[in-house]
Motif scaffolding. Structure first.
Motif, PDB file in Angstrom:
ATOM      1  N   GLN A 281      -1.075  -4.154 -23.372  1.00 22.34           N
ATOM      2  CA  GLN A 281       0.173  -4.754 -22.896  1.00 22.34           C
ATOM      3  C   GLN A 281       1.030  -3.742 -22.155  1.00 22.34           C
ATOM      4  O   GLN A 281       1.654  -4.068 -21.135  1.00 22.34           O
ATOM      5  N   ARG A 282       1.061  -2.490 -22.646  1.00 24.55           N
ATOM      6  CA  ARG A 282       1.877  -1.467 -21.975  1.00 24.55           C
ATOM      7  C   ARG A 282       1.337  -1.177 -20.577  1.00 24.55           C
ATOM      8  O   ARG A 282       2.104  -0.945 -19.644  1.00 24.55           O
ATOM      9  N   PHE A 283       0.010  -1.181 -20.449  1.00 21.72           N
ATOM     10  CA  PHE A 283      -0.593  -0.938 -19.135  1.00 21.72           C
ATOM     11  C   PHE A 283      -0.188  -2.053 -18.168  1.00 21.72           C
ATOM     12  O   PHE A 283       0.144  -1.788 -17.003  1.00 21.72           O
ATOM     13  N   VAL A 284      -0.236  -3.302 -18.654  1.00 20.54           N
ATOM     14  CA  VAL A 284       0.130  -4.445 -17.801  1.00 20.54           C
ATOM     15  C   VAL A 284       1.568  -4.296 -17.326  1.00 20.54           C
ATOM     16  O   VAL A 284       1.880  -4.514 -16.151  1.00 20.54           O
ATOM     17  N   PHE A 285       2.455  -3.902 -18.241  1.00 19.49           N
ATOM     18  CA  PHE A 285       3.872  -3.746 -17.891  1.00 19.49           C
ATOM     19  C   PHE A 285       4.042  -2.669 -16.818  1.00 19.49           C
ATOM     20  O   PHE A 285       4.737  -2.879 -15.814  1.00 19.49           O
ATOM     21  N   VAL A 286       3.414  -1.517 -17.019  1.00 20.06           N
ATOM     22  CA  VAL A 286       3.528  -0.424 -16.044  1.00 20.06           C
ATOM     23  C   VAL A 286       2.894  -0.815 -14.715  1.00 20.06           C
ATOM     24  O   VAL A 286       3.435  -0.526 -13.642  1.00 20.06           O
ATOM     25  N   PHE A 287       1.752  -1.510 -14.777  1.00 19.30           N
ATOM     26  CA  PHE A 287       1.090  -1.946 -13.547  1.00 19.30           C
ATOM     27  C   PHE A 287       2.000  -2.865 -12.741  1.00 19.30           C
ATOM     28  O   PHE A 287       2.101  -2.730 -11.510  1.00 19.30           O
ATOM     29  N   ILE A 288       2.645  -3.799 -13.416  1.00 19.06           N
ATOM     30  CA  ILE A 288       3.532  -4.736 -12.721  1.00 19.06           C
ATOM     31  C   ILE A 288       4.661  -3.984 -12.018  1.00 19.06           C
ATOM     32  O   ILE A 288       4.999  -4.265 -10.861  1.00 19.06           O
ATOM     33  N   LEU A 289       5.245  -3.008 -12.714  1.00 18.09           N
ATOM     34  CA  LEU A 289       6.330  -2.237 -12.101  1.00 18.09           C
ATOM     35  C   LEU A 289       5.835  -1.480 -10.877  1.00 18.09           C
ATOM     36  O   LEU A 289       6.473  -1.489  -9.810  1.00 18.09           O
ATOM     37  N   LEU A 290       4.698  -0.798 -11.013  1.00 19.66           N
ATOM     38  CA  LEU A 290       4.159  -0.026  -9.888  1.00 19.66           C
ATOM     39  C   LEU A 290       3.779  -0.941  -8.728  1.00 19.66           C
ATOM     40  O   LEU A 290       4.028  -0.616  -7.558  1.00 19.66           O
ATOM     41  N   PHE A 291       3.157  -2.079  -9.049  1.00 13.08           N
ATOM     42  CA  PHE A 291       2.759  -3.037  -8.020  1.00 13.08           C
ATOM     43  C   PHE A 291       3.985  -3.545  -7.262  1.00 13.08           C
ATOM     44  O   PHE A 291       3.983  -3.632  -6.019  1.00 13.08           O
ATOM     45  N   THR A 292       5.040  -3.865  -8.011  1.00  8.69           N
ATOM     46  CA  THR A 292       6.256  -4.401  -7.394  1.00  8.69           C
ATOM     47  C   THR A 292       6.953  -3.353  -6.533  1.00  8.69           C
ATOM     48  O   THR A 292       7.376  -3.637  -5.408  1.00  8.69           O
ATOM     49  N   VAL A 293       7.080  -2.137  -7.053  1.00  3.96           N
ATOM     50  CA  VAL A 293       7.741  -1.078  -6.292  1.00  3.96           C
ATOM     51  C   VAL A 293       6.916  -0.724  -5.043  1.00  3.96           C
ATOM     52  O   VAL A 293       7.473  -0.494  -3.967  1.00  3.96           O
ATOM     53  N   ALA A 294       5.588  -0.694  -5.186  1.00  4.74           N
ATOM     54  CA  ALA A 294       4.733  -0.386  -4.038  1.00  4.74           C
ATOM     55  C   ALA A 294       4.917  -1.422  -2.936  1.00  4.74           C
ATOM     56  O   ALA A 294       5.008  -1.077  -1.751  1.00  4.74           O
ATOM     57  N   PHE A 295       4.988  -2.701  -3.332  1.00  3.24           N
ATOM     58  CA  PHE A 295       5.217  -3.744  -2.326  1.00  3.24           C
ATOM     59  C   PHE A 295       6.615  -3.594  -1.727  1.00  3.24           C
ATOM     60  O   PHE A 295       6.807  -3.831  -0.527  1.00  3.24           O
ATOM     61  N   GLY A 296       7.586  -3.198  -2.570  1.00  5.76           N
ATOM     62  CA  GLY A 296       8.943  -2.986  -2.060  1.00  5.76           C
ATOM     63  C   GLY A 296       8.976  -1.887  -1.015  1.00  5.76           C
ATOM     64  O   GLY A 296       9.656  -2.000   0.008  1.00  5.76           O
ATOM     65  N   VAL A 297       8.261  -0.795  -1.256  1.00  4.26           N
ATOM     66  CA  VAL A 297       8.186   0.294  -0.277  1.00  4.26           C
ATOM     67  C   VAL A 297       7.531  -0.202   1.015  1.00  4.26           C
ATOM     68  O   VAL A 297       7.999   0.097   2.120  1.00  4.26           O
ATOM     69  N   PHE A 298       6.452  -0.971   0.862  1.00  9.59           N
ATOM     70  CA  PHE A 298       5.770  -1.542   2.029  1.00  9.59           C
ATOM     71  C   PHE A 298       6.733  -2.413   2.842  1.00  9.59           C
ATOM     72  O   PHE A 298       6.757  -2.356   4.079  1.00  9.59           O
ATOM     73  N   TRP A 299       7.543  -3.209   2.132  1.00  3.58           N
ATOM     74  CA  TRP A 299       8.509  -4.078   2.806  1.00  3.58           C
ATOM     75  C   TRP A 299       9.560  -3.260   3.555  1.00  3.58           C
ATOM     76  O   TRP A 299       9.945  -3.592   4.684  1.00  3.58           O
ATOM     77  N   GLU A 300      10.028  -2.160   2.930  1.00  2.79           N
ATOM     78  CA  GLU A 300      11.022  -1.307   3.592  1.00  2.79           C
ATOM     79  C   GLU A 300      10.439  -0.675   4.851  1.00  2.79           C
ATOM     80  O   GLU A 300      11.145  -0.512   5.861  1.00  2.79           O
ATOM     81  N   VAL A 301       9.166  -0.305   4.809  1.00  6.72           N
ATOM     82  CA  VAL A 301       8.510   0.266   5.996  1.00  6.72           C
ATOM     83  C   VAL A 301       8.454  -0.774   7.114  1.00  6.72           C
ATOM     84  O   VAL A 301       8.694  -0.462   8.289  1.00  6.72           O
TER      85      VAL A 301
END
Length: 221
Positions: A135-155
């Protein structure tokens, strides 16, 4: 507790609100065309298309889409599109006049991205017993996935801004500087946290249906 319980509207009422926002998005496209604003037309047009993706997933792929979940997705794209248009007769739009509007839309949009990440990783987890995500991995993955997409969007925002400046055309998306970018990523993270905490309660049906589409069985049975 499911999303519909939190919202407090019946399924029929939620579908009516969703349909009303779809008509409103189509109206924004028309207004954007009338005003000669590519930004309004494109943002509302993309949002209008996105609102029909849940229906396609449910009809063609048997992915169950709760009316409240569809309403949530529609709200995200509606608020973003409305933010570029504003009220009739007002020369400014909510993105420029309401300080929290950008934060709200980023949180909404990020929660949709996080939801896609959550459903995907849970479906892979349940697809086979050879893979097990804590469960902890899923939580961290979701955060990283979301932030990575956010960075992509800012670019993308930055690139479109440069393109608009180079061609002398109106910008489709607006970037207000590095401080605004950092705040956007913070609220993107907030959207990821919301899904990480409550994704199991509200997205389990979707992830189980996707698991079945992958050829496995929900729950590792």
């Amino acid at each position: 507790m499911r999303v519909r319980d939190l919202i407090g509207f019946s399924d029929q009422q939620q579908r009516l609100i969703t349909s009303a926002m779809q008509y409103a998005l189509f109206g924004m496209i028309t207004v954007g065309f009338y005003e000669g604003s590519p930004g309004v037309m494109i943002n509302a047009g993309i949002g209008f298309v996105v609102t029909y993706i849940p229906a396609i997933l449910e009809r063609d792929y048997d992915i169950p889409m709760d009316p409240a979940l569809v309403l949530w997705i529609t709200l995200a794209v509606f608020f973003h599109a409305f933010g570029t248009l504003g009220l009739p007769g007002d020369v400014l739009n909510p993105y420029r006049t309401i300080w929290w509007w950008d934060h709200m839309t980023h949180t909404f949009s990020a929660s949709i991205v996080a939801g896609v990440g959550y459903v995907t990783v849970r479906a892979i987890d349940e697809h086979t017993e050879a893979i097990s995500f804590p469960q902890r991995f899923v939580f961290v993955f979701i955060l990283l996935f979301t932030v990575a997409f956010g960075v992509f969007w800012e670019v993308i925002e930055f690139a479109l801004g440069l393109l608009a400046a180079a061609t002398g055309t109106p910008g489709i998306l607006t970037q207000y500087g590095i401080e605004d970018t950092m705040k956007d990523l913070l609220f993107d993270t907030l959207g990821g946290i919301v899904v990480g905490l409550w994704g199991t309660a509200h997205l389990s049906n979707v992830s189980e249906a996707l698991t079945e589409r992958l050829g496995g069985s929900a729950g590792g049975e």
